[in-house]
Design an enzyme around this catalytic site. Structure first.
Site, PDB file in Angstrom:
ATOM      1  N   LYS A  26       6.388   2.530  12.948  1.00  0.00           N
ATOM      2  CA  LYS A  26       5.675   1.296  13.301  1.00  0.00           C
ATOM      3  C   LYS A  26       5.768   1.040  14.802  1.00  0.00           C
ATOM      4  O   LYS A  26       4.783   0.714  15.458  1.00  0.00           O
ATOM      5  CB  LYS A  26       6.245   0.106  12.502  1.00  0.00           C
ATOM      6  CG  LYS A  26       5.864   0.162  11.016  1.00  0.00           C
ATOM      7  CD  LYS A  26       6.609  -0.835  10.138  1.00  0.00           C
ATOM      8  CE  LYS A  26       6.211  -0.603   8.680  1.00  0.00           C
ATOM      9  NZ  LYS A  26       6.902  -1.436   7.704  1.00  0.00           N
TER      10      LYS A  26
ATOM     11  N   GLN B 156      11.552  -5.732   7.704  1.00  0.00           N
ATOM     12  CA  GLN B 156      11.448  -4.525   6.882  1.00  0.00           C
ATOM     13  C   GLN B 156      12.173  -4.728   5.552  1.00  0.00           C
ATOM     14  O   GLN B 156      13.304  -5.188   5.508  1.00  0.00           O
ATOM     15  CB  GLN B 156      12.029  -3.316   7.643  1.00  0.00           C
ATOM     16  CG  GLN B 156      11.856  -1.984   6.940  1.00  0.00           C
ATOM     17  CD  GLN B 156      10.390  -1.548   6.783  1.00  0.00           C
ATOM     18  OE1 GLN B 156       9.519  -1.934   7.571  1.00  0.00           O
ATOM     19  NE2 GLN B 156      10.117  -0.764   5.765  1.00  0.00           N
TER      20      GLN B 156
ATOM     21  N   ASP C 260       3.031  -9.251   7.968  1.00  0.00           N
ATOM     22  CA  ASP C 260       3.041  -8.577   6.672  1.00  0.00           C
ATOM     23  C   ASP C 260       2.284  -9.353   5.597  1.00  0.00           C
ATOM     24  O   ASP C 260       2.125  -8.868   4.482  1.00  0.00           O
ATOM     25  CB  ASP C 260       4.502  -8.458   6.204  1.00  0.00           C
ATOM     26  CG  ASP C 260       4.932  -7.026   6.100  1.00  0.00           C
ATOM     27  OD1 ASP C 260       4.063  -6.139   6.147  1.00  0.00           O
ATOM     28  OD2 ASP C 260       6.137  -6.793   5.952  1.00  0.00           O
TER      29      ASP C 260
HETATM   30  N1  GUN Z   1       8.926  -1.692   2.926  1.00  0.00           N
HETATM   31  C1  GUN Z   1       8.062  -0.811   2.374  1.00  0.00           C
HETATM   32  N2  GUN Z   1       6.791  -1.169   2.652  1.00  0.00           N
HETATM   33  C2  GUN Z   1       6.860  -2.284   3.395  1.00  0.00           C
HETATM   34  C3  GUN Z   1       5.864  -3.120   3.989  1.00  0.00           C
HETATM   35  O1  GUN Z   1       4.647  -2.917   3.876  1.00  0.00           O
HETATM   36  N3  GUN Z   1       6.349  -4.179   4.678  1.00  0.00           N
HETATM   37  C4  GUN Z   1       7.679  -4.444   4.782  1.00  0.00           C
HETATM   38  N4  GUN Z   1       8.052  -5.512   5.467  1.00  0.00           N
HETATM   39  N5  GUN Z   1       8.609  -3.694   4.246  1.00  0.00           N
HETATM   40  C5  GUN Z   1       8.201  -2.614   3.557  1.00  0.00           C
END
Ligand code: GUN
Length: 296
Positions: A60, A104, A127
C-alpha cells in the site's frame, strides 16, 4: 495457474487495470501539485507483527509513492493498549496533511475493532468501514466504500459484465467484502443472494449464479462442477502455501484451473482482485482529498 491460463482472454487481468487506474491517478495528483496544491496524504496504522499484514501494508505504501500520495506508516506494538491506538487515530484525525486513514486488519485479539474504527473521522475513512460510511452505503448515498468491493465492481464494469438483472451469488458475509459487495451489486440492479458457511446446498445455490463472488476464506473451496457454464467468477480468497522445494504457492477460494474452463470470465489469484483493492484505496484517498480541498 499456468501461463497458458493467464494469457487466455477470459482471465480477468486485475494487475493491468490496477496499473491503468494508478497511471490516471498519477496524472490527477500531478495536476494538483502543478496548481500549487498540497499532496494528498494517507496514514496506515499497523499493529503487531503479522507477516501477511506487513506485506500488504508495504504494498500500500509503495503504491502511494507511485502515484504521488504522501504516506505515513504508524507501526504500533502488538501489546499496544486501546487508549494508545485511539490516541494515534485522534491525532491523525486532526492532521491537516492526512486525507485518508486505514487501520490494517485483523487487529490483535485484545483490541476492540469496532471501537477503534468508530474513532476515525468518517471523512478520512479510506477503507469505508466506519459505521457512518457503511450506513451511507445501505442508504445508497455517496461516500467512501470498502476497497475490495469497489475493486470488484470496477473489474466487472471494465470487462463490460451486464449487472442489471443478473443473478449474483456472494459467498461470505464479512463487513470487509461480503456485505458491501452484495449492496453494491444491488445498487447496480443485480439480484443478489448472500451465502455463507451455514448455507444449505451451497453448490446448488452457486449453480444458479451468473456472477459469483467468493470471499469464503477456504482454499480451492468452490469446485468447477458448481459453476454455471458461462458464469463470471470473482475470487477474493488468497492462500499461501510453502511447497517442499521451498517455493511459495498462492491460490484462491476457487479451484482455478478446472473452473476457468467453465467460466466466461474469471479472476486469477494472484493478479485478479488483490491489485484492485490497493488501487481503490488510492482512489478513496484522492476522493477524500478532493472533498477536503473543495475540488468535487
Ligand atoms: N486486511 C485485509 N484486507 C484489508 C482491507 O481491505 N482493509 C484493511 N484495513 N485491512 C485488511
Amino acid at each position: 495457474m499456468t501461463n497458458t491460463a493467464q494469457t487466455q482472454s477470459h482471465i480477468i487481468d486485475g494487475k493491468m487495470l490496477a496499473e491503468k487506474i494508478k497511471g490516471d491517478l498519477k496524472i490527477e495528483v500531478d495536476a494538483f501539485i502543478a496548481k500549487g496544491l498540497r499532496q494528498p496524504g494517507l496514514a496506515v496504522v499497523l499493529v503487531g507483527e503479522d507477516p501477511a499484514s506487513h506485506l500488504y501494508v508495504k504494498n500500500k505504501i509503495n503504491s502511494c509513492k507511485k502515484v504521488g500520495i504522501h504516506s505515513v506508516l504508524k507501526q504500533l506494538d502488538k501489546d499496544v493498549s486501546m487508549e494508545e491506538v485511539k490516541d494515534c487515530l485522534r491525532k491523525l484525525n486532526e492532521d491537516e496533511a492526512i486525507d485518508g486513514i486505514l487501520v490494517q486488519l485483523p487487529l490483535p485479539k485484545h483490541l476492540n475493532e469496532e471501537e477503534i474504527l468508530d474513532i476515525m473521522d468518517p471523512s478520512k475513512d479510506a477503507d469505508g468501514l466506519h459505521p457512518y460510511n457503511l450506513g451511507s452505503l445501505v442508504q445508497g448515498k455517496p461516500g467512501l466504500r470498502p476497497c475490495t468491493p469497489l475493486g470488484i465492481i470496477s473489474l466487472l464494469e471494465h470487462y463490460k459484465v451486464e449487472l442489471s438483472g443478473a443473478q449474483a451469488v456472494v459467498i461470505g458475509r464479512s463487513k470487509l467484502v461480503g456485505k458491501p459487495i452484495a449492496l453494491l451489486l444491488m445498487e447496480k440492479n443485480a439480484t443478489v443472494k448472500v451465502c455463507h458457511s451455514r448455507t444449505k446446498d451451497l453448490a446448488d445455490e452457486v449453480r444458479k449464479a451468473d456472477i459469483l463472488v467468493v470471499a469464503m476464506g477456504k482454499g480451492k473451496f468452490v469446485k468447477a462442477d458448481w459453476i454455471k457454464k458461462g458464469a463470471v467468477v470473482i475470487d477474493v480468497g488468497i492462500h499461501h502455501e510453502r511447497k517442499a522445494d521451498g517455493m511459495s504457492l498462492i491460490y484462491g477460494d476457487v479451484d482455478f484451473e478446472p473452473s476457468a474452463k467453465v467460466a466466461s470470465l474469471i479472476t486469477p489469484v494472484p493478479g485478479g482482485v488483490g491489485p484492485m483493492t490497493v488501487t481503490q484505496l488510492l482512489c478513496n484517498t484522492i476522493y477524500a482529498y478532493k472533498k477536503r480541498m473543495g475540488l468535487n
